[in-house]
Write a protein that holds these residues in place. Structure first.
Motif: not given
Length: 532
Positions: A331-336, A464-467, A469-475, A484-491
């Motif tokens: 999840m490095a890229e969404p975190i950054v 990895w797979y969940a990202q 599915w949520l690519a649009a929310e993390l773009s 931020a909400a999507t990253l927090a949910l994944l974490s």
């Protein structure tokens, strides 16, 4: 107080510091991005920070603490106070001489050691020299503060030393906020930040100084003399400084190599800040608590207790760092994006590079933390030479690998070199501990480790797979709140999954948690100055 509770005491202060550090880096990334002023500041700050880790945290948390603990056992608080004053006189005098020498030689040091690649850009080079000159006296404050922290840790007063670093970030966040309110340009921000670092050093020293006095140790200045105790400290401190600061040595080397490429220094620094959260919260907490506890157990001849301390520490570090490593890797890229992608950082399109560096650092995270858990097994036995040899080998490997990979990979190649060197160092430390009979391996621990690795790997695959599915929310185009909400949910989901898998597979159990929470009662009886 149990071992886990002591870890938590130190980790809570470290966590607060790291969270505020994130805030600071987010503001810096928005204000300066990965441009020339950011490169200059990070390179300049890296130099006194490295010396601080080498001669302060590295030397005193590994050499001073066992000797101070021995003085308490042999001569009581009066003997410990006398020893502390002897060390303080020598340390303070040496720091003043070193600081004056470094200030006078700063232009030469920047051009040869700190950032040789900046010499081709006179403006960036001159700025780095100016900022490093302002910040280097920070070393004096932090070295003396680390000595005070070592005494507090030996007395099992962990919180003041853990909370003091918070004020560096508090002050720098205040500086950045003031710069934003006043509309300062990047150059002014760089200079204000340098003075903020210097002010933070004074504040941190004051905090631990007051805490030490409150603990019953009021240190006076003695004329510097090489007493037997000081000589013994110096004999242990030199190799301990190198070993304790191995990560910082590798970082300094990486900074020097990266200075030949624009934005590489600041990209490494921003990625380093993220992985320092789990490293600091877990690794540093374990190292700070384990060393005095292990020293006491060995000095009382309790080898069984010493072996139990080491096993519990490894169990604790792997239980928490393996999932953190897996999350950083996938999840490095969404975190950054969430932490840094705004302002000047977004304009520089720095996300892919910083994310690649962060993912590689994630692979090395367990090794960096295990080093913190293994080295007390040597230092508590007053063996600082063996880890120093291993540190030297890992530095050589780091330099060779970084020089080989940097031309083709850029800054991520330096991260690869750091991870490889970290795993090599951890492996050598463990191998010799086992060979000498200083590592009491448990069958239960050996069974848990592969199960924890499996649990972390499965969690990483799920993330990895969940990202996807949520690519649009993390773009990059998504709103910050959405990302931020999507990253927090994944974490959060990843954490729940990992802990469920760890307990289901037998990598962790309730009995393990209870044992760690209960242990340490006997040691508390002999505590000369318990935590309030």
């Amino acid at each position: 107080m149990s071992l886990i509770k002591k870890f938590a005491t130190v980790a809570s202060g470290t966590l607060m510091s790291r969270v505020l550090g994130f805030t600071r880096e987010m503001l810096m990334a928005a204000a300066l991005g990965t441009g020339p002023v950011a490169d200059a500041f990070y390179a300049a700050f890296q130099f006194p920070n490295t010396f601080r880790r080498l001669f302060a945290e590295g030397a005193f948390n590994t050499a001073f603490v066992p000797l101070f603990a021995k003085e308490i056992e042999a001569g009581g608080m009066d003997g410990a106070k006398r020893f502390s004053e002897e060390v303080f006189g020598v340390l303070f005098s040496a720091l003043i001489v070193l600081t004056i020498a470094m200030e006078l030689a700063m232009p030469f040091l920047v051009s040869t050691i700190i950032a040789p690649g900046f010499t081709g850009d006179p403006e960036k080079y001159n700025l780095t020299v100016a900022l490093a000159t302002v910040m280097f006296p920070y070393l004096v404050c932090m070295s003396l503060a680390s000595m005070m922290a070592g005494m507090l840790n030996s007395l099992r007063r962990y919180f003041a030393a853990a909370i003091a670093p918070v004020f560096l970030n508090v002050i720098l966040i205040g500086v950045l906020y003031w710069a934003w309110r006043s509309g300062a340009d990047g150059l002014a921000v760089g200079h204000w930040m340098a003075w903020g670092v210097m002010a933070a050093g004074v504040v941190q020293l004051a905090i631990v100084w007051v805490a030490a006095r409150h603990a019953g140790i009021s240190i006076g200045f003695r004329r510097p003399r090489l007493t037997p105790g000081v000589k013994r400290l110096l004999l242990l401190a030199l190799p301990a400084a190198v070993t304790g600061g191995i990560t910082q040595i590798n970082t300094l080397i990486g900074t020097a190599i990266a200075s030949t490429q624009a934005s590489a220094v600041s990209s490494l620094a921003l990625a380093d800040r993220v992985y320092q959260l789990p490293l600091g919260v877990v690794g540093i907490a374990v190292a700070i608590v384990l060393l005095p506890e292990l020293s006491r157990a060995l000095k009382s001849g309790n080898e069984v207790e010493a072996a139990n301390l080491q096993n519990r520490s490894v169990e604790f570090t792997l239980f928490l760092t393996l999932p953190a490593a897996a999350a950083l890797l996938v999840m490095a890229e969404p975190i950054v994006r969430v932490l840094y992608e705004r302002g000047a950082f977004a304009a520089n399109n720095s996300t892919p590079t910083v994310a690649a560096i962060l993912a590689i650092f994630g692979l090395g995270l367990p090794a960096f933390v295990l080093i913190k858990a293994f080295t007390p097994g040597y230092f508590a036995r007053e063996d600082t030479k063996t880890p120093m040899v291993f540190a030297a080998v890992s530095v050589a490997v780091n330099v060779a690998t970084a020089l080989a990979l940097f031309p083709s990979m850029g800054a991520p190649g330096i991260a690869v070199a750091s991870a490889v060197a970290g795993w090599l160092n951890a492996g050598m430390l463990l191998f010799v501990l086992v060979r000498r009979g200083h590592w009491g391996r448990e069958a239960a621990l050996m069974k848990r480790i592969p199960r924890l690795v499996l649990s972390a790997a499965l969690m990483g695959a799920a993330l990895w797979y969940a990202q996807g599915w949520l690519a649009a929310e993390l773009s990059s185009s998504a709103r910050l709140v959405t990302k931020a909400a999507t990253l927090a949910l994944l974490s959060g989901a990843g954490a729940v999954l990992y802990f469920a898998l760890a307990f289901a597979t037998g990598g962790a159990d309730i009995g393990m948690i209870r044992r760690n929470m209960r242990r340490g009662g006997k040691a508390q009886v002999t505590n000369p100055s318990p935590d309030p």
